[in-house]
Design a protein around this motif. Structure first.
Motif, mmCIF file in Angstrom:
data_model
loop_
_atom_site.group_PDB
_atom_site.id
_atom_site.type_symbol
_atom_site.label_atom_id
_atom_site.label_comp_id
_atom_site.label_asym_id
_atom_site.label_seq_id
_atom_site.Cartn_x
_atom_site.Cartn_y
_atom_site.Cartn_z
ATOM 1 N N ALA A 282 -5.278 67.729 5.240
ATOM 2 C CA ALA A 282 -5.418 68.786 4.231
ATOM 3 C C ALA A 282 -6.369 68.353 3.048
ATOM 4 N N ASP A 283 -6.219 67.160 2.602
ATOM 5 C CA ASP A 283 -7.051 66.726 1.499
ATOM 6 C C ASP A 283 -7.833 65.437 1.617
ATOM 7 N N THR A 284 -7.941 65.057 2.828
ATOM 8 C CA THR A 284 -8.679 63.723 2.860
ATOM 9 C C THR A 284 -9.125 63.788 4.299
ATOM 10 N N ILE A 285 -10.151 62.766 4.771
ATOM 11 C CA ILE A 285 -10.553 62.495 6.018
ATOM 12 C C ILE A 285 -10.256 61.116 6.233
ATOM 13 N N GLU A 286 -9.937 61.098 7.651
ATOM 14 C CA GLU A 286 -9.483 59.645 8.016
ATOM 15 C C GLU A 286 -10.595 59.249 9.252
ATOM 16 N N ILE A 287 -11.141 58.063 8.883
ATOM 17 C CA ILE A 287 -12.316 57.492 9.954
ATOM 18 C C ILE A 287 -12.116 56.317 10.554
ATOM 19 N N PRO A 288 -11.685 56.159 11.860
ATOM 20 C CA PRO A 288 -11.376 55.056 12.474
ATOM 21 C C PRO A 288 -12.545 53.863 12.246
#
Length: 555
Positions: free
Chosen positions: A539-545
């Motif tokens: 929703a408000d963030t981006i998660e990057i492995p």
């Protein structure tokens, strides 16, 4: 020296974009090591033609072919003895014409590696020049009297070790060589030399080439007064151009290269290229201290080089967010209208899979991320053969070395053979499908499992990752020609927005070994797919492995 003053008919599959080079992807072929069809263990021009389908399948725009001209091969073709012919080991002029035709039919342009800062000492020009101080070509090379004590005229050094001056007993003078003693430097202060070199350029343009990679472009002119180079402080030394064991790094090279007179010659060269619409030139700038400024000078104004090939990302120092941002920002500040060509590997440096990837726990993920980064930077791209397979630097035994540079400085510096080993086409064929004979350099056993035929039909392979990423780049025009704006997302995530017209793409890369979470940038409307990375939008963030990326569309 021209072919009736016009370009040969070489196929009609090329897109009519005269600006194709801006954001174009260039695939470097080192012909000795690409594909041998004659059985002599050395790659050839017909071999490149036979593999054009493979190159086209990558989705690149052009091939840069390293030197194939007639040469004694003391420096493997970078010592030219005939600028307008093909060395027999690579084939014939007819083979070259066929290669250009086949490439053009596949929509691939041909860029050739032109070496005009120096020639071979077997070139007829030099053979005549060294006969006397009064012959018609006596001033075609850089000659100088010794000091009163017989020593060289100044302190200039050769990149390959020792003095940049070699004594010649016939003329009783020294001649200059920035590289091997068998590679005397041409004197471009002489207008006749400039004219002869421009005739060479026209010869190949008339033959159908689409451009030139100009070797050591900042070495063309020397200081007429032959002033000594000043020393360089130890903390400023850099081993990108020459290994640390070479005292070449102890000088600031302001008089033996990087001379301002070069700008006028580059304008003459550009004027000639402009007579052939759709052609381009990329100049290799060999300087570790002021390389970016030279790139800016040589590409500014639209009247010199179309783009320059710098060494900023060919250094040993592993990439960081700060380094990438600084390099791109410095260039865009120095030459806002200029254009760079970026590379992570080539035929002169340790392959980046080893140079940066050694010690990385998830090296394959790391290399995939690096591919995404270079294909997202503002500029054109040069990919080196085998890079798309994830090839590492070969560790060769001393008896297998062929590079005089490595032989000279062994074991502290092992030379350039480790990045020049044969291309691996088939895991189980003799010499991995490169040749039916004895290869000029051994095929590293550890490369076989990375061969094209083992990766071709594996969707998750490195090869197909490169293909996906190149296709994704082509599908999103901002990644090709757009502007670049960096966003602040900490020390571990490289974030940028590429814009072209009304379209904008957000790119974020995690250069760390841990999951990273960054704020959703303003205007981001959706994630983009088709690139093979697994970063995802919340929703408000981006998660990057770890060692992964995210791409999204900015609305």
């Amino acid at each position: 020296m021209t072919l009736a003053g016009k370009r040969l008919q070489t196929g009609d599959a090329l897109a009519p974009d005269a600006d194709w080079w801006r954001g174009g992807v260039i695939y470097q072929v080192y012909p000795r090591s690409f594909q041998d069809t004659s059985g002599d263990g050395v790659g050839d021009l017909i071999g490149i033609a036979e593999r054009i389908g493979y190159i086209a399948s990558l989705g690149v725009d052009a091939i840069w072919i390293s030197p194939f001209f007639t040469s004694p091969m003391k420096d493997f073709g970078y010592d030219v003895s005939d600028y307008t012919n093909v060395d027999p080991m690579f084939g014939t002029l007819g083979d070259f014409d066929y290669l250009v035709k086949v490439a053009h039919e596949h929509g691939i342009r041909i860029i050739i590696d032109l070496v005009i800062s120096h020639s071979s000492d077997q070139h007829p020009w030099f053979l005549e020049s060294r006969k006397s101080r009064t012959n018609p070509k006596s001033d075609w090379y850089v000659w100088a009297d010794p000091k009163p004590d017989g020593t060289p005229p100044n302190n200039w050094l050769s990149i390959f070790g020792g003095s940049a001056w070699q004594w010649d007993g016939t003329r009783e003078q020294y001649f200059m060589h920035n590289f091997l003693t068998s590679q005397p430097d041409l004197n471009l202060h002489n207008e006749e030399v400039q004219a002869a070199l421009l005739d060479v350029v026209r010869f190949w343009l008339d033959r159908g080439v689409d451009g030139f990679r100009l070797d050591t472009i900042n070495f063309y002119f020397h200081d007429k007064e032959l002033r000594d180079n000043p020393p360089l402080a130890k903390e400023l030394r850099n081993d990108t151009i020459a290994p640390a064991v070479n005292p070449y790094n102890h000088q600031l090279h302001v008089y033996d290269k990087n001379r301002p007179e070069n700008l006028d010659f580059l304008r003459r060269l550009r004027s000639l290229l402009d007579e052939y619409p759709g052609t381009t030139a990329v100049g290799e700038v060999g300087d570790a201290q002021i390389g970016l400024q030279i790139v800016a000078d040589y590409t500014s104004g639209g009247d010199k080089m179309h783009m320059c090939y710098a060494f900023d990302f060919l250094a040993n120092e592993r990439l960081t967010v700060a380094r990438i941002r600084k390099t791109l920002t410095d260039f865009m500040t120095a030459a806002p209208e200029g254009w760079a060509c970026w590379a992570f590997s080539n035929h002169d440096v340790v392959r980046h899979a080893t140079r940066w990837g050694s010690g990385i726990h998830e090296r394959e993920h790391y290399l995939r991320m690096l591919a995404g980064i270079i294909m997202s930077l503002r500029g054109s791209i040069s990919l080196y053969q085998g890079e798309e397979l994830g090839l590492t630097e070969a560790d060769l035994a001393f008896e297998d070395l062929r590079d005089p540079y490595g032989i000279q400085f062994w074991p502290d510096f092992k030379g350039r053979d480790g990045c020049r080993t044969p291309m691996v086409w088939s895991e189980y064929e003799q010499s991995a499908g490169f040749t039916n004979g004895q290869p000029w350099l051994p095929v590293p056993p550890e490369h076989r499992h990375l061969a094209v035929d083992t990766q071709e039909n594996v969707q998750a392979s490195m090869l197909n990752h490169y293909r996906r990423m190149l296709a994704f780049r082509r599908a999103h025009r901002p990644l090709v020609k757009g502007s670049l704006e960096f966003l602040e997302t900490g020390d571990h995530v490289l974030s940028m927005i590429r814009r072209e017209g009304n379209e904008a793409v957000y790119c974020a890369f995690n250069l760390s070994e841990e999951m990273q979470v960054v704020e959703r940038p303003q205007g981001l409307v959706e994630s983009l797919d088709g690139h093979g990375f697994s970063g995802f939008l919340r929703a408000d963030t981006i998660e990057i492995p770890p060692y992964d990326a995210f791409f999204g569309r900015i609305g």
